[in-house]
Design an enzyme around this catalytic site. Structure first.
Site, PDB file in Angstrom:
ATOM      1  N   LEU A   1      66.346   0.151 108.390  1.00 56.22           N
ATOM      2  CA  LEU A   1      67.474   0.250 107.656  1.00 56.22           C
ATOM      3  C   LEU A   1      68.354   0.909 108.922  1.00 56.22           C
ATOM      4  O   LEU A   1      68.292   1.926 108.950  1.00 56.22           O
ATOM      5  CB  LEU A   1      67.515   1.240 106.539  1.00 56.22           C
ATOM      6  CG  LEU A   1      68.409   1.376 105.717  1.00 56.22           C
ATOM      7  CD1 LEU A   1      69.249   0.173 105.076  1.00 56.22           C
ATOM      8  CD2 LEU A   1      67.867   2.519 104.709  1.00 56.22           C
ATOM      9  N   ALA A   2      69.581   0.037 109.217  1.00 54.41           N
ATOM     10  CA  ALA A   2      70.345   0.765 110.359  1.00 54.41           C
ATOM     11  C   ALA A   2      71.261   1.752 109.824  1.00 54.41           C
ATOM     12  O   ALA A   2      72.173   1.306 108.990  1.00 54.41           O
ATOM     13  CB  ALA A   2      70.926  -0.558 110.986  1.00 54.41           C
TER      14      ALA A   2
ATOM     15  N   ASN B   1      60.125   6.569 111.511  1.00 51.63           N
ATOM     16  CA  ASN B   1      60.872   6.311 110.039  1.00 51.63           C
ATOM     17  C   ASN B   1      61.565   7.673 110.025  1.00 51.63           C
ATOM     18  O   ASN B   1      60.815   8.798 109.797  1.00 51.63           O
ATOM     19  CB  ASN B   1      59.853   6.058 109.135  1.00 51.63           C
ATOM     20  CG  ASN B   1      60.442   6.226 107.501  1.00 51.63           C
ATOM     21  OD1 ASN B   1      61.684   6.127 107.518  1.00 51.63           O
ATOM     22  ND2 ASN B   1      59.590   6.625 106.602  1.00 51.63           N
ATOM     23  N   GLY B   2      62.820   7.528 109.783  1.00 50.64           N
ATOM     24  CA  GLY B   2      63.737   8.904 109.629  1.00 50.64           C
ATOM     25  C   GLY B   2      64.943   9.187 110.407  1.00 50.64           C
ATOM     26  O   GLY B   2      65.287   8.041 110.836  1.00 50.64           O
ATOM     27  N   GLU B   3      65.294  10.288 110.558  1.00 49.29           N
ATOM     28  CA  GLU B   3      66.664  10.555 111.390  1.00 49.29           C
ATOM     29  C   GLU B   3      66.342  12.024 112.153  1.00 49.29           C
ATOM     30  O   GLU B   3      65.887  13.043 111.465  1.00 49.29           O
ATOM     31  CB  GLU B   3      67.926  10.546 110.422  1.00 49.29           C
ATOM     32  CG  GLU B   3      68.039   9.465 109.649  1.00 49.29           C
ATOM     33  CD  GLU B   3      68.365   8.242 110.424  1.00 49.29           C
ATOM     34  OE1 GLU B   3      68.838   8.451 111.627  1.00 49.29           O
ATOM     35  OE2 GLU B   3      68.511   7.094 110.024  1.00 49.29           O
TER      36      GLU B   3
ATOM     37  N   ASP C   1      68.718   7.784 118.091  1.00 53.13           N
ATOM     38  CA  ASP C   1      67.920   8.966 118.019  1.00 53.13           C
ATOM     39  C   ASP C   1      66.195   8.621 118.148  1.00 53.13           C
ATOM     40  O   ASP C   1      65.422   9.386 118.839  1.00 53.13           O
ATOM     41  CB  ASP C   1      67.732   9.624 116.725  1.00 53.13           C
ATOM     42  CG  ASP C   1      67.617   8.780 115.451  1.00 53.13           C
ATOM     43  OD1 ASP C   1      67.491   7.466 115.798  1.00 53.13           O
ATOM     44  OD2 ASP C   1      67.471   9.335 114.410  1.00 53.13           O
TER      45      ASP C   1
ATOM     46  N   ILE D   1      73.731  10.836  87.085  1.00 58.85           N
ATOM     47  CA  ILE D   1      72.870  10.150  86.133  1.00 58.85           C
ATOM     48  C   ILE D   1      72.693  10.948  84.826  1.00 58.85           C
ATOM     49  O   ILE D   1      72.614  12.184  85.119  1.00 58.85           O
ATOM     50  CB  ILE D   1      71.477   9.820  86.337  1.00 58.85           C
ATOM     51  CG1 ILE D   1      71.529   8.623  87.626  1.00 58.85           C
ATOM     52  CG2 ILE D   1      70.545   9.406  85.282  1.00 58.85           C
ATOM     53  CD1 ILE D   1      72.269   7.425  86.866  1.00 58.85           C
TER      54      ILE D   1
ATOM     55  N   CYS E   1      63.730   3.650 108.083  1.00 59.02           N
ATOM     56  CA  CYS E   1      62.867   2.541 108.046  1.00 59.02           C
ATOM     57  C   CYS E   1      61.553   2.626 107.350  1.00 59.02           C
ATOM     58  O   CYS E   1      61.313   3.434 106.650  1.00 59.02           O
ATOM     59  CB  CYS E   1      62.544   2.088 109.483  1.00 59.02           C
ATOM     60  SG  CYS E   1      63.999   2.264 110.722  1.00 59.02           S
TER      61      CYS E   1
END
Length: 619
Positions: free
Chosen positions: A51-52, A75-77, A100, A290, A2
């Site tokens: 951001l799910a 923000n994070g996981e 979480d 890339i 997020c």
């Protein structure tokens, strides 16, 4: 994953428009939803963009505890949140979601500020505690997720990006020219500084508290990484332990309720991560690569070999000099001068991935934790060849060696000083002191720095380590969070893509810290090789020639684009030497003009190009 923002007003209540502007500035970090929270006095407010990825329905933020006295934006996981949830339920805590985020709230209620020591993952979080009447800020162990904060007599503000803080009309940001000199030296600005006075970065593995009435503490460390090699184990013992640890980490990082894939450069680390993913998953891994037309910088053939071996769903894109068109957008999102040119391919590979998935894994961290950088190898080779009579060989050979290859042989006599800080700084510098001295105009010469404070303190704390571990320790505390992780976070989140680095995991790091250097950096067929254990793990799946090839890295071919025969010379002259150049106010344009035709100044020129664009955006 997020974007988070927040504001504490010391002089009056917050205007809704202020928090709306802050949150809107980072909409790209969370296109799936937004939320706000204000305390009863309206002097403190949080903003959130989501951001799910986990618990798509129940994970909205800001999130509260069951008494509504704890509020959190995050923000994070957190990869061990299911284990934490089970433990906390044993203590009597009741959960209303499967996210979480909620696990962090009850971990804080159970263990207080020590809760961060139990979190396995990447995070930047801010928590408002009504009972203590204070805000609690924390950043993950390695600095994977960013946290900026600002304080003056009227405001305390925080955000995932600098532009969130800049969105507050009353906040005045003045340029920190000493930080700009450090940027020229290193291609990034060391924490806690930023390019602006009063605006700071919270260092990795640190917490910060500020009372509801605006009294701020000082950042406090909660964890410290240090190499502590253990004896008594064989190479095979370490191989099996490392294999199990990496396998566990990759599996833990795959926790998501959305489609995911992996960045695949074709190098050792990303190839190993994709191998673990392919072994674990029942469906083909989605991989993204890339490349460049310049063969010296192109590893697409190796990425294709990995994709073929594991039957991945492989996606490829070529980056050309027109990639410079994204420069203004990149500079705006990084918020301060940041000159790692690989931000360009990272931007492109993130865009490529986001067309197919919401989350990717990456191989970042292998070089720092397992001695993979060429400078570690060069240092080992040079010290082995260095005779005891250093003064004699220095006076005899130095005038001849230095002009041959100023990048391979450090640009001053520090080469002869072993593992000194001066030597270490020469290996990593972009624009050396003497050149910076010629660049700055006399009125700005006062800002020249001899040694950035962060490097001095990190080096002082690690002097007892072996030379290789010392270099690694400094990189893990500086280059990793300030360059590698910053680059990936910003370039990926510009496309609303979450990127997870399973090698940069607390459990992997604690294993790496115990491995003796000889198992990571040693001679193979008469020449030094780094990342020996990682290469042997990959060698189980790929040939010797694939594994033990020359390292290329993830760099842009600036020497071809910017060199005398490159097609960007006119572009550079227009940007750096025109009458409306911002650089001419602080730098000698004659010095810049002399640099332009030469390839070995390509990265210094790139740093100036980034700085020119940043100054234009921050007049």
């Amino acid at each position: 994953m997020c974007g988070i923002t927040g504001l504490l007003r010391k002089d009056r209540p917050i205007e809704d428009a202020e928090l709306l502007a802050m949150t809107a500035a980072i909409k790209h970090r969370g296109p799936d939803g937004h939320g706000f929270w204000y305390d009863p006095s309206h002097r403190i407010g949080f903003g959130h963009r989501r951001l799910a990825l986990i618990d798509l329905v129940g994970g909205a933020q800001p999130m509260y505890d069951d008494t509504r006295t704890i509020q959190l934006v995050f923000n994070g996981e957190i990869y061990n949140y299911l284990q934490l949830r089970q433990e906390l339920q044993g203590y009597g805590h009741h959960f209303s979601t499967n996210s979480d985020t909620e696990a962090i709230i009850y971990a804080y209620k159970q263990w207080g500020t020590d809760c961060v020591k139990r979190l396995r993952g990447m995070f930047a979080l801010v928590l408002a505690d009504d009972n203590k009447r204070e805000l609690f800020l924390a950043r993950d162990h390695f600095g994977i997720k960013p946290m900026y904060y600002y304080e003056d007599e009227n405001y305390f503000a925080f955000g995932s990006e600098i532009q969130a803080i800049k969105a507050v009309p009353g906040i005045q940001l003045d340029i920190n020219w000493s930080a700009i000199d450090q940027y020229l030296w290193l291609q990034y600005i060391p924490h806690p500084q930023t390019a602006f006075h009063k605006l700071k970065k919270l260092p990795p593995a640190h917490t910060l508290t500020i009372s509801f009435d605006g009294k701020m503490g000082t950042p406090q460390p909660y964890w410290h990484f240090e190499f502590k090699p253990e004896t008594g184990k064989t190479e095979q013992d370490w191989l099996e332990e490392l294999d199990a640890t990496l396998r566990d980490s990759v599996q833990a990082h795959l926790l998501a309720d959305v489609p995911f894939g992996a960045f695949l450069s074709g190098g050792i680390d990303s190839s190993l991560v994709v191998s673990y993913m392919a072994e674990h998953l029942s469906s083909p891994v989605k991989t993204f690569s890339i490349g460049f037309k310049e063969e010296k910088y192109n590893e697409l053939a190796y990425a294709a070999e990995v994709a073929k071996k594991w039957g991945t769903e492989h996606h490829v894109e070529i980056v050309e000099p027109q990639g410079l068109d994204i420069l203004p957008d990149l500079v705006r999102h990084y918020g301060e001068p940041f000159a790692d040119s690989s931000a360009i391919p990272t931007w492109y590979v993130s865009r490529l991935a986001r067309r197919n998935v919401t989350m990717t894994l990456t191989g970042d961290g292998g070089d720092e934790l397992f001695a993979g950088y060429g400078r570690y190898v060069q240092f080992a080779e040079q010290q082995e060849l260095l005779p005891l009579n250093r003064k004699k060989i220095k006076s005899f050979l130095y005038p001849f060696i230095n002009p041959i290859d100023p990048y391979k042989f450090p640009n001053n006599v520090a080469f002869w000083e072993g593992k000194s800080l001066r030597n270490l700084m020469e290996y990593i510098r972009i624009v050396p002191f003497e050149l910076r001295k010629r660049l700055w105009k006399p009125d700005y010469a006062q800002y020249l720095q001899y040694t950035p404070p962060l490097f001095a303190s990190t080096y002082a704390a690690a002097q007892h380590l072996s030379p290789t571990n010392l270099f690694q320790q400094v990189d893990i505390n500086t280059y990793l969070p300030l360059d590698i992780l910053t680059k990936v976070d910003v370039a990926s989140m510009m496309h609303s893509l979450e990127v997870r680095p399973p090698i940069i995991d607390v459990r992997v790091a604690e294993t790496a810290a115990r491995i003796p250097t000889a198992f990571n950096l040693a001679k193979v067929n008469g020449k030094y090789e780094g990342k020996i254990l990682l290469k042997k793990l990959l060698n189980r799946h790929f040939s010797h020639d694939f594994v033990y090839r020359e390292k290329k890295g993830f760099a842009v071919p600036l020497e071809f684009w910017f060199g005398q025969k490159g097609n960007q010379q006119a572009y550079l002259r227009e940007k750096l030497l025109s009458q409306d150049s911002m650089l001419k106010e602080v730098f000698n344009q004659r010095t810049i003009e002399k640099m332009l035709p030469y390839r070995h100044f390509s990265y210094a020129i790139w740093s100036l190009l980034i700085l020119e664009e940043w100054l234009r955006q921050n007049r």
